[in-house]
Structures are given as structure tokens and as C-alpha cells.
Design an enzyme around this catalytic site. Structure first.
Site, PDB file in Angstrom:
ATOM      1  CD  GLU A 176      -3.153  -0.904   2.042  1.00  0.00           C
ATOM      2  OE1 GLU A 176      -2.793  -0.166   3.333  1.00  0.00           O
ATOM      3  OE2 GLU A 176      -4.370  -1.523   1.908  1.00  0.00           O
ATOM      4  CD  GLU A 374      -3.729  -6.269   2.662  1.00  0.00           C
ATOM      5  OE1 GLU A 374      -4.536  -5.262   3.073  1.00  0.00           O
ATOM      6  OE2 GLU A 374      -2.686  -6.149   2.632  1.00  0.00           O
TER       7      GLU A 374
END
Ligand code: P53
Length: 477
Positions: A176, A374
Site C-alpha cells: 500500500e 487483500e
């Protein structure tokens, strides 16, 4: 459609600091995750100045995968996983980050883990830096504010690429990487190791750190490919589509700007160059960032092979009436609730269609293979008297998202490599440090206070996901 493509990577995802435990064993150094205390939905995690005795640091023990990995991997095999996404704890390999030689005991742990996975034909998918770096690099060098971090990271990457070149094929550089867009708002270390100081321009610090990370990532991509040309090395982005609050063009423009502000990282990592709006923005703001011509060449030559991304929720934004039209800002400032969606217990909007939207958005913007690394629902679970956990809400969430993935692949033709639900074995939340914010199909008996015997058990969702994988996604009932 009845099936996903052959070889589709069904899996599960975790991150070293959130599940390994063993925070100070076998030579491991202190990481930024080791100085963050437990919080909850209303209480921010405290970041302490070093490890202070008596505080509750949930990542220290986490779920102690370090000592349970053999039995856990056996359970992962029982679930039918084709791949397993985790990260390498930088501090096991370079405890302080600036050593000359790596720590052999740390390297050995991942050798053993990868061997154990291959025993069951589970393919490791490895993130190099997942919200975790040596604390020493933060104290001594200021984290990713400092250009020196590029060398430390590249050294770490090179050591693990070489060591595991025959055991790991799929890699991602920074988890991320765009999570730091709202740096001044989260108040967490995430991947930059930066806590904004009162006299510091948060936005400038974020862009500088993001630039250094982009250079480090591009170098890692090039070096990785030299070590093994079969490596697939991706970037990893937090995807939360931003919708306009109304058809008012000001809101639409605002939403577009929010997406630009969040995904310039992807432009740099996937297209190998800075987007024009951002170059203009740097000029206007007179940030005077340290971006050299050589850096730009590195970025150009280090384009990723695929896009890994997380998807949990979408967002809605409206323009502030008073704001000038050239205003760029992180998304949270003007967020409004989406009246058409329900929220999780932690206030995250549940939006399965948004995942199809996201897959299309990435696909047409970058034309690269995608990997959903995810996705999931953080929820409280109740253990029944007979020990069972009936988590139908989790099954419902996953089913609805997989349905949209199917449509994106089948109808929209999106090139998707795989799907790894987050925290498929319960672990410590990154945002709150809680154990009771659970994502898992495997329950771990431990709670927010840090008590519990760590015993693993299967939730209802375990058997459901097992069947989904067995039927390659054709049976979602
Ligand atoms: P937790 C914020 C927003 C979206 C994703 O999050 C985020 C975060 C950070 O909290 O992180 C990713 O545990 C991250 C994982 C994290 C997971 O989402 O706060 O890659 O490390 O655990 C879920 O519920």
C-alpha cells in the site's frame, strides 16, 4: 461463467509484523511495528519512544506464527490454498537496517517457511516492506525522509532476491505505497517511518518519501529481474475508489482529483513517469523536492510486472464550496457517507460493486495484470458453547465480492492473476492493533488484552472458502 482461469492463484494474505510474533528472537531487531501499542476504533495506537516495559504491544507476540508455522501451514494446505501472501520482516534480515552483513538466523526462518509451503504446493507471494522497517532507521536517519533509505532497502531486497531466487517467484515492493497519501491524518508509521513533526510540511514530506520509495522500488524491480528473469515483481496499492457525492461537476472534479492524488504512485510505478498534473503541482507549491534526472531514468526502467492491490471499501467525496479549483488534498477531508451502502463495525463501507469498478479502472488505466492481494471484512466473532464460529456475515461479504470479480473477469475481460483474502488467519489489525477485529477463516484464540492460548480453529467460512477453491470459484453457495 463456471470457472476461473486455470492456475488462478487462490490464496490468503498476512504480513510479518501482524502475525509472526517472535519480535526479539534469533537476532531480530526492533521494527516500527514493535513500538505501537494496542488501540481500538475510538482510541489511536500510541507510538512510543522505543519499547517501554509494561505497555501492551500487540505485534510482539501477535499470533506467534514463528513457533506455529508447521501446524499453520498444514492448515493452510487443508484450506486448499494455491498461494500464500506474506512479507519478510526486514528486521529479521537486517536488525538495524544499516549492517554490512545480513542475519543468517533470520534468513533461515524464511528458507524453512518457503520449504514448508512448497511441500504442499503452496506458492509464496512476498511483500518486501509491509508497514515494517527497522526502528533504528527511523531514529537515526528519519525514515524515508532520507535518501540513504534507498540504499538500505535495495541492499535488503538484493539479499532476499538472491537467497530465495529458486523459492519465490511473485514479489511486491511496498505494501500500500499510497497509504501515506493522508500522512498527516493517519498518525501511523505505515511504510515511510515518518511521524509528521509540528514544524514539518506533511504534504512535502509525503511526496519526498514517496519519491524515494518509488526509486527504491524501481531499482528493486531491475535488480530482481537480473537475478531471475522469471520473477514477477509488482507494486501494491490500497484501492478505495472515490465517488462524487452528487452529479455537481465540482464534486465530480473533486473525486477525480482525489483519485489522482491517491494513484500517482501507480502512475510512477506502472507507467515509469510522473503524471503531468503532479509536475505542475510540484512547481506551483515550490516544494523543491530532491528528484534527480537519474532518479527519473531509474523510474522509467523499473516498471512493475503487475499491480497488486487491496480492496476493502469505497469512499464518497464532495467539493468544499469555498475551495479554489486547483486545490489538491488527501481524500479524508471531505468524505461523506454513502447512503446506498452498509458499513462494517469499524465504519468501513461495504461495496462489492466497487471492486468490479476498481478492477476495470486499473485495467484500462495501466493495462497490466492485476492481483487482488487483500480483501475482507473485519468483524467481531462469537465462539459458541460448542466451539463453533458461525461467521455467515463474512461468507456473505466474500461471496458478494467474488461474484463481482467473476463479472470483471468474464464480462469485462480483466486480466486477474489471483485473489488472496486478508488475514485469513486472525491477526493483529494494522490500524487499531486489535485482535478482536477479525478477518480470518481460521480463528486464533487471543483477544485485545493479549490473553488467550493461541489455539487455532476453523470458522464456518473455512469450509466455505475451501469449497470455493476446490471448485475454482464455480460453487459460491
Ligand atoms: P486493519 C487503512 C486503510 C486501508 C487498508 O486494515 C489498510 C489500512 C491501515 O489500517 O491497511 C491494509 O488491520 C494493510 C493491512 C491491514 C489491512 O489493510 O486496520 O495492508 O496491513 O491489516 C486491514 O483492519
Amino acid at each position: 461463467m463456471t470457472k476461473f482461469p486455470d492456475g488462478f492463484l487462490w490464496g490468503g494474505a498476512v504480513a510479518a509484523h501482524q502475525f509472526e510474533g517472535g519480535w526479539d528472537v534469533d537476532g531480530k531487531g526492533i521494527s516500527i511495528a514493535d513500538v505501537m501499542t494496542v488501540g481500538d476504533n475510538n482510541t489511536a495506537r500510541e507510538i512510543t519512544d522505543g519499547v517501554i516495559p509494561g505497555k501492551n504491544y500487540p505485534n510482539h507476540e501477535a499470533i506467534d506464527f514463528y513457533d506455529h508455522y508447521k501446524e499453520d501451514v498444514k492448515m493452510f494446505a487443508d484450506l486448499g490454498l494455491k498461494c500464500f501472501r506474506t512479507s519478510i520482516a526486514w528486521t529479521r534480515i537486517f536488525p538495524n537496517g544499516d549492517e554490512i552483513e545480513p542475519n543468517e538466523a533470520g534468513l533461515k526462518f524464511y528458507d524453512d517457511l518457503f520449504d514448508e509451503l512448497h511441500k504442499y504446493n503452496i506458492e509464496p507471494v512476498i511483500t518486501l516492506s509491509h508497514f515494517e522497517m527497522p526502528y533504528h532507521l527511523v531514529k537515526e536517519y528519519g525514515g524515508w525522509r532520507n535518501r540513504k533509505m534507498i540504499d538500505f532497502f535495495v541492499k535488503f531486497a538484493t539479499v532476499v532476491f538472491k537467497r530465495y531466487q529458486n523459492k519465490v517467484k511473485y514479489w511486491m515492493t511496498f505494501n500500500e505505497i499510497n497509504n501515506q497519501t493522508g500522512l498527516n491524518e493517519w498518525g501511523l508509521f505505515t511504510n515511510s517511518g515518518i511521524l509528521v513533526q509540528p514544524d514539518e510540511d506533511a504534504e512535502k514530506a509525503m511526496y519526498q518519501a514517496g519519491h524515494y520509495e518509488s526509486v527504491a522500488s524501481a531499482l528493486a524491480v531491475q535488480i530482481g529481474h537480473e537475478i531471475n528473469s522469471n520473477f514477477e515483481i509488482g507494486c501494491m496499492l490500497a484501492m478505495g475508489p472515490v465517488y462524487p457525492a452528487s452529479p455537481d461537476p465540482k464534486d465530480v472534479l473533486k473525486a477525480q482529483r482525489a483519485m489522482q492524488a491517491n494513484y500517482w504512485f501507480a502512475d510512477v510505478q506502472c507507467k515509469g513517469k510522473y503524471p503531468n498534473w503532479l509536475k505542475k503541482y510540484f512547481e506551483r507549491k515550490q516544494f523543491d523536492l530532491d528528484i534527480t534526472l537519474e532518479d527519473l531514468d531509474v523510474i522509467k526502467a523499473g516498471v512493475v510486472d503487475y499491480i497488486g492491490f487491496s480492496y476493502y471499501a469505497s469512499h464518497v467525496i464532495r467539493a468544499d464550496k469555498s475551495e479554489p479549483e486547483d486545490y489538491m488534498t488527501p481524500t479524508k477531508n471531505h468524505e461523506v457517507k454513502n447512503p446506498t451502502l452498509k458499513r462494517s463495525d469499524w465504519g468501513w463501507e461495504v461495496d462489492p460493486l466497487g471492486l468490479r469498478y476498481a478492477l476495470n479502472w486499473f485495467s484500462e488505466r495501466y493495462d497490466l495484470p492485476l492481483f487482488i492481494v487483500e480483501n475482507g471484512l473485519g468483524a467481531f466473532d462469537k465462539v459458541e458453547a460448542d466451539g463453533k464460529i458461525h461467521d455467515d456475515y463474512r461468507i456473505d461479504y466474500l461471496r458478494k465480492h467474488i461474484e463481482q470479480i467473476k463479472l470483471a473477469v468474464e464480462v469485462d475481460g480483466v486480466d486477474l492473476m489471483g485473489y488472496t483474502p486478508w488475514g485469513f488467519i486472525d491477526l493483529v489489525s494494522a490500524g487499531t492493533g486489535q485482535m478482536d477485529k477479525r478477518y480470518g477463516m481460521i480463528y486464533v484464540n487471543k483477544n485485545d488484552e493479549g490473553t488467550g492460548d493461541l489455539k487455532r480453529s476453523k470458522k464456518d467460512s473455512f469450509n466455505w472458502l475451501k469449497k470455493v477453491i476446490e471448485t475454482n470459484g464455480s460453487d459460491l453457495n
